[in-house]
Design a protein around this motif. Structure first.
Motif, PDB file in Angstrom:
ATOM      1  N   TYR A  92      37.779  35.954  41.643  1.00  0.00           N
ATOM      2  CA  TYR A  92      37.110  37.163  42.120  1.00  0.00           C
ATOM      3  C   TYR A  92      35.601  36.947  42.225  1.00  0.00           C
ATOM      4  O   TYR A  92      34.984  37.363  43.200  1.00  0.00           O
ATOM      5  CB  TYR A  92      37.420  38.353  41.208  1.00  0.00           C
ATOM      6  CG  TYR A  92      36.865  39.652  41.738  1.00  0.00           C
ATOM      7  CD1 TYR A  92      37.331  40.193  42.928  1.00  0.00           C
ATOM      8  CD2 TYR A  92      35.865  40.325  41.058  1.00  0.00           C
ATOM      9  CE1 TYR A  92      36.828  41.382  43.432  1.00  0.00           C
ATOM     10  CE2 TYR A  92      35.347  41.506  41.553  1.00  0.00           C
ATOM     11  CZ  TYR A  92      35.830  42.037  42.732  1.00  0.00           C
ATOM     12  OH  TYR A  92      35.312  43.205  43.233  1.00  0.00           O
ATOM     13  N   GLU A  93      35.024  36.268  41.238  1.00  0.00           N
ATOM     14  CA  GLU A  93      33.588  35.945  41.307  1.00  0.00           C
ATOM     15  C   GLU A  93      33.298  35.067  42.523  1.00  0.00           C
ATOM     16  O   GLU A  93      32.325  35.285  43.242  1.00  0.00           O
ATOM     17  CB  GLU A  93      33.126  35.251  40.018  1.00  0.00           C
ATOM     18  CG  GLU A  93      33.114  36.159  38.810  1.00  0.00           C
ATOM     19  CD  GLU A  93      32.152  37.330  38.954  1.00  0.00           C
ATOM     20  OE1 GLU A  93      31.045  37.140  39.498  1.00  0.00           O
ATOM     21  OE2 GLU A  93      32.524  38.440  38.524  1.00  0.00           O
ATOM     22  N   GLU A  94      34.141  34.057  42.732  1.00  0.00           N
ATOM     23  CA  GLU A  94      33.974  33.187  43.900  1.00  0.00           C
ATOM     24  C   GLU A  94      34.151  33.969  45.197  1.00  0.00           C
ATOM     25  O   GLU A  94      33.433  33.731  46.177  1.00  0.00           O
ATOM     26  CB  GLU A  94      34.976  32.032  43.841  1.00  0.00           C
ATOM     27  CG  GLU A  94      34.714  31.030  42.751  1.00  0.00           C
ATOM     28  CD  GLU A  94      35.794  29.967  42.656  1.00  0.00           C
ATOM     29  OE1 GLU A  94      36.651  29.865  43.573  1.00  0.00           O
ATOM     30  OE2 GLU A  94      35.802  29.236  41.643  1.00  0.00           O
ATOM     31  N   PHE A  95      35.114  34.890  45.208  1.00  0.00           N
ATOM     32  CA  PHE A  95      35.344  35.712  46.393  1.00  0.00           C
ATOM     33  C   PHE A  95      34.127  36.576  46.701  1.00  0.00           C
ATOM     34  O   PHE A  95      33.720  36.701  47.861  1.00  0.00           O
ATOM     35  CB  PHE A  95      36.584  36.592  46.215  1.00  0.00           C
ATOM     36  CG  PHE A  95      36.769  37.601  47.309  1.00  0.00           C
ATOM     37  CD1 PHE A  95      37.195  37.208  48.567  1.00  0.00           C
ATOM     38  CD2 PHE A  95      36.494  38.943  47.091  1.00  0.00           C
ATOM     39  CE1 PHE A  95      37.342  38.133  49.594  1.00  0.00           C
ATOM     40  CE2 PHE A  95      36.643  39.871  48.105  1.00  0.00           C
ATOM     41  CZ  PHE A  95      37.076  39.466  49.354  1.00  0.00           C
ATOM     42  N   ILE A 111      39.722  38.244  53.042  1.00  0.00           N
ATOM     43  CA  ILE A 111      40.601  37.750  51.981  1.00  0.00           C
ATOM     44  C   ILE A 111      41.440  36.588  52.506  1.00  0.00           C
ATOM     45  O   ILE A 111      41.601  35.568  51.831  1.00  0.00           O
ATOM     46  CB  ILE A 111      41.490  38.877  51.423  1.00  0.00           C
ATOM     47  CG1 ILE A 111      40.623  39.893  50.673  1.00  0.00           C
ATOM     48  CG2 ILE A 111      42.582  38.337  50.515  1.00  0.00           C
ATOM     49  CD1 ILE A 111      41.362  41.092  50.155  1.00  0.00           C
ATOM     50  N   THR A 112      41.953  36.730  53.735  1.00  0.00           N
ATOM     51  CA  THR A 112      42.734  35.656  54.344  1.00  0.00           C
ATOM     52  C   THR A 112      41.884  34.397  54.488  1.00  0.00           C
ATOM     53  O   THR A 112      42.338  33.299  54.164  1.00  0.00           O
ATOM     54  CB  THR A 112      43.269  36.095  55.724  1.00  0.00           C
ATOM     55  OG1 THR A 112      44.085  37.249  55.538  1.00  0.00           O
ATOM     56  CG2 THR A 112      44.063  34.998  56.391  1.00  0.00           C
ATOM     57  N   ASP A 113      40.648  34.551  54.947  1.00  0.00           N
ATOM     58  CA  ASP A 113      39.752  33.400  55.093  1.00  0.00           C
ATOM     59  C   ASP A 113      39.505  32.722  53.754  1.00  0.00           C
ATOM     60  O   ASP A 113      39.540  31.491  53.648  1.00  0.00           O
ATOM     61  CB  ASP A 113      38.413  33.831  55.712  1.00  0.00           C
ATOM     62  CG  ASP A 113      38.555  34.288  57.156  1.00  0.00           C
ATOM     63  OD1 ASP A 113      39.602  34.012  57.780  1.00  0.00           O
ATOM     64  OD2 ASP A 113      37.617  34.935  57.659  1.00  0.00           O
ATOM     65  N   PHE A 114      39.257  33.524  52.727  1.00  0.00           N
ATOM     66  CA  PHE A 114      39.018  32.976  51.398  1.00  0.00           C
ATOM     67  C   PHE A 114      40.257  32.248  50.878  1.00  0.00           C
ATOM     68  O   PHE A 114      40.156  31.164  50.295  1.00  0.00           O
ATOM     69  CB  PHE A 114      38.594  34.087  50.429  1.00  0.00           C
ATOM     70  CG  PHE A 114      38.311  33.595  49.049  1.00  0.00           C
ATOM     71  CD1 PHE A 114      37.092  32.993  48.755  1.00  0.00           C
ATOM     72  CD2 PHE A 114      39.251  33.726  48.035  1.00  0.00           C
ATOM     73  CE1 PHE A 114      36.830  32.523  47.465  1.00  0.00           C
ATOM     74  CE2 PHE A 114      38.992  33.262  46.763  1.00  0.00           C
ATOM     75  CZ  PHE A 114      37.781  32.653  46.468  1.00  0.00           C
ATOM     76  N   ASN A 118      40.655  28.222  49.941  1.00  0.00           N
ATOM     77  CA  ASN A 118      40.938  27.830  48.564  1.00  0.00           C
ATOM     78  C   ASN A 118      42.411  27.520  48.297  1.00  0.00           C
ATOM     79  O   ASN A 118      42.835  27.482  47.138  1.00  0.00           O
ATOM     80  CB  ASN A 118      40.462  28.937  47.609  1.00  0.00           C
ATOM     81  CG  ASN A 118      38.962  29.026  47.585  1.00  0.00           C
ATOM     82  OD1 ASN A 118      38.299  28.168  47.037  1.00  0.00           O
ATOM     83  ND2 ASN A 118      38.412  30.054  48.215  1.00  0.00           N
ATOM     84  N   ASP A 119      43.184  27.292  49.350  1.00  0.00           N
ATOM     85  CA  ASP A 119      44.610  26.950  49.233  1.00  0.00           C
ATOM     86  C   ASP A 119      45.392  27.937  48.369  1.00  0.00           C
ATOM     87  O   ASP A 119      46.184  27.548  47.509  1.00  0.00           O
ATOM     88  CB  ASP A 119      44.789  25.525  48.680  1.00  0.00           C
ATOM     89  CG  ASP A 119      44.290  24.472  49.646  1.00  0.00           C
ATOM     90  OD1 ASP A 119      44.432  24.683  50.871  1.00  0.00           O
ATOM     91  OD2 ASP A 119      43.747  23.447  49.185  1.00  0.00           O
ATOM     92  N   ILE A 120      45.173  29.217  48.601  1.00  0.00           N
ATOM     93  CA  ILE A 120      45.923  30.271  47.917  1.00  0.00           C
ATOM     94  C   ILE A 120      46.945  30.813  48.907  1.00  0.00           C
ATOM     95  O   ILE A 120      46.590  31.150  50.035  1.00  0.00           O
ATOM     96  CB  ILE A 120      44.982  31.412  47.451  1.00  0.00           C
ATOM     97  CG1 ILE A 120      43.969  30.879  46.428  1.00  0.00           C
ATOM     98  CG2 ILE A 120      45.775  32.573  46.863  1.00  0.00           C
ATOM     99  CD1 ILE A 120      42.861  31.871  46.091  1.00  0.00           C
ATOM    100  N   ASP A 121      48.199  30.882  48.501  1.00  0.00           N
ATOM    101  CA  ASP A 121      49.246  31.452  49.354  1.00  0.00           C
ATOM    102  C   ASP A 121      49.127  32.979  49.279  1.00  0.00           C
ATOM    103  O   ASP A 121      49.610  33.611  48.336  1.00  0.00           O
ATOM    104  CB  ASP A 121      50.627  30.992  48.895  1.00  0.00           C
ATOM    105  CG  ASP A 121      51.740  31.419  49.842  1.00  0.00           C
ATOM    106  OD1 ASP A 121      51.555  32.399  50.589  1.00  0.00           O
ATOM    107  OD2 ASP A 121      52.792  30.764  49.821  1.00  0.00           O
TER     108      ASP A 121
END
Length: 171
Positions: A92-95, A111-114, A118-121
């Motif tokens: 969340y801090e990074e976001f 959020i999708t871009d982030f 960061n390879d988050i599904d």
């Protein structure tokens, strides 16, 4: 002439409910939901016992030819997950840092871009958070949740069902 429709019994309904995971309940609604356009429902068809998603637009009449009950709903105008719930504290801090890098105030796909960066599904994470929230908010007391579903079942199959109405013989 009145149509006779055969529906699943209470024991079959309880068996279906007990076999559903929180993910099984939230996923069809999320897959049917379209923010600002369509409300997503997870429904249980009382004629077949099948659980599936139903997408309904504003002012659209729901399925009138099927007898079903809603198990879970995401309204078209609601955001099903808060950003703070979606990310770990570190993420969340990074976001927040990532989103402040762009001068535009509103970026719908931030959020999708982030997540891509960061390879988050995003999809699996969303389903996981929705399932966790469903379990925490609704299924924490399984008996109460099941009772609410059973009341919906009786409402759907009996036109005059009132769970608070007692007959003289039951007093």
């Amino acid at each position: 002439m009145e149509d006779i429709v055969e529906v699943i019994g209470v024991e079959h309904l309880k068996t279906v409910l007990s076999g559903l995971t929180p993910e099984d309940i939230v996923k069809p609604a999320y897959d049917s939901w379209m923010g600002g356009i369509k409300t997503g429902h997870t429904i249980l068809n009382l004629e077949t016992g099948n659980v599936y998603g139903l997408s309904i637009e504003l002012n659209q009449i729901p399925l009138v030819h099927e007898i079903y009950i809603e198990l879970y709903t995401i309204k078209s105008d609601e955001n099903p997950i808060d950003e703070k719930d979606f990310f770990s504290p570190r993420e969340y801090e990074e976001f927040l840092e990532f989103s402040s890098d762009d001068p535009c105030e509103y970026i719908p796909d931030i959020i999708t871009d982030f997540c891509e960066k960061n390879d988050i599904d995003e999809y699996e994470r969303t389903i996981g958070v929705l399932a966790y929230n469903f379990e925490k908010d609704y299924q924490y007391n399984y008996n109460m949740w099941e009772s609410k579903i059973l009341n919906k079942y009786y409402d759907a199959i009996y036109e005059d069902h009132n769970p608070f109405k007692f007959s003289q013989s039951s007093l």
